[in-house]
Write a protein that holds these residues in place. Sequence first.
Motif, short mmCIF file in Angstrom:
data_model
loop_
_atom_site.label_atom_id
_atom_site.label_comp_id
_atom_site.label_asym_id
_atom_site.label_seq_id
_atom_site.Cartn_x
_atom_site.Cartn_y
_atom_site.Cartn_z
N GLN A 34 0.82 -1.21 0.00
CA GLN A 34 0.00 0.00 0.00
C GLN A 34 0.86 1.27 0.00
N SER A 35 2.16 1.13 0.10
CA SER A 35 3.01 2.32 0.12
C SER A 35 2.93 3.03 -1.24
N PRO A 36 2.97 4.37 -1.22
CA PRO A 36 2.79 5.14 -2.45
C PRO A 36 3.79 4.81 -3.56
N SER A 39 4.46 0.64 -6.73
CA SER A 39 4.45 0.30 -8.16
C SER A 39 5.70 0.81 -8.87
N ILE A 40 6.34 1.81 -8.31
CA ILE A 40 7.60 2.31 -8.89
C ILE A 40 8.74 1.35 -8.54
N ARG A 41 8.74 0.88 -7.29
CA ARG A 41 9.79 -0.03 -6.84
C ARG A 41 9.65 -1.44 -7.41
N LEU A 45 5.43 -6.50 -10.79
CA LEU A 45 4.49 -7.29 -9.99
C LEU A 45 3.06 -6.79 -10.16
N ASP A 46 2.12 -7.70 -10.13
CA ASP A 46 0.70 -7.39 -10.26
C ASP A 46 0.15 -7.02 -8.88
#
Length: 131
Positions: A34-36, A39-41, A45-46
Motif C-alpha cells: 500500500q506504500s505510495p 508500483s515504482i519499486r 508485480l501485479d
Amino acid sequence: MIIFYDGYCPLCIAEMRHLAKRDKHNKLTLVDIQSPDFSIRYPALDWHALNARIHGLRDDGTLITGLDVTHEAWKAVGVGWLYAPLRWPLIRHVADAFYNVFAKHRYTISYLLTGKKRQCDRCIPGEPNEK
C-alpha cells in the motif's frame, strides 16, 4: 525473502511486527504493497494479485503465496515448526481454504478480532478506515 503484505490490514501489520522482532539475522524484507511508491519499486508485480493474498519472493526469484509465505517467513526467523502442520498434506488443503477466506475478508476479520478498522490515509470513500 521479500514479503509483500497489506499495510492497511491490522492483523497483517501485527504479524509483520512480530516477524520483524524475531528477524535477528535480517533474513526478511517486509514490503507494504500500500506504500505510495510500491508500483515504482516493483513495476513487474501485479498489485491486484498481491492485494488478494500475501506473496513472498524467495532469494532464487520464485514467487510464493498464502500460507507457504507464512510458513517460510516464520521458518526464517526460527519458529517454522509452529506453522509446519499447516503445510502437512492432509491439513494443507483445509488450511489453504481457510486462508483464502481470511484473505478475502481480512478487514472485517481484523476488525472483529482486534477492534481496529482498515488503517489507511487514502482509503476508498465508504470503506472502513481509521481516520
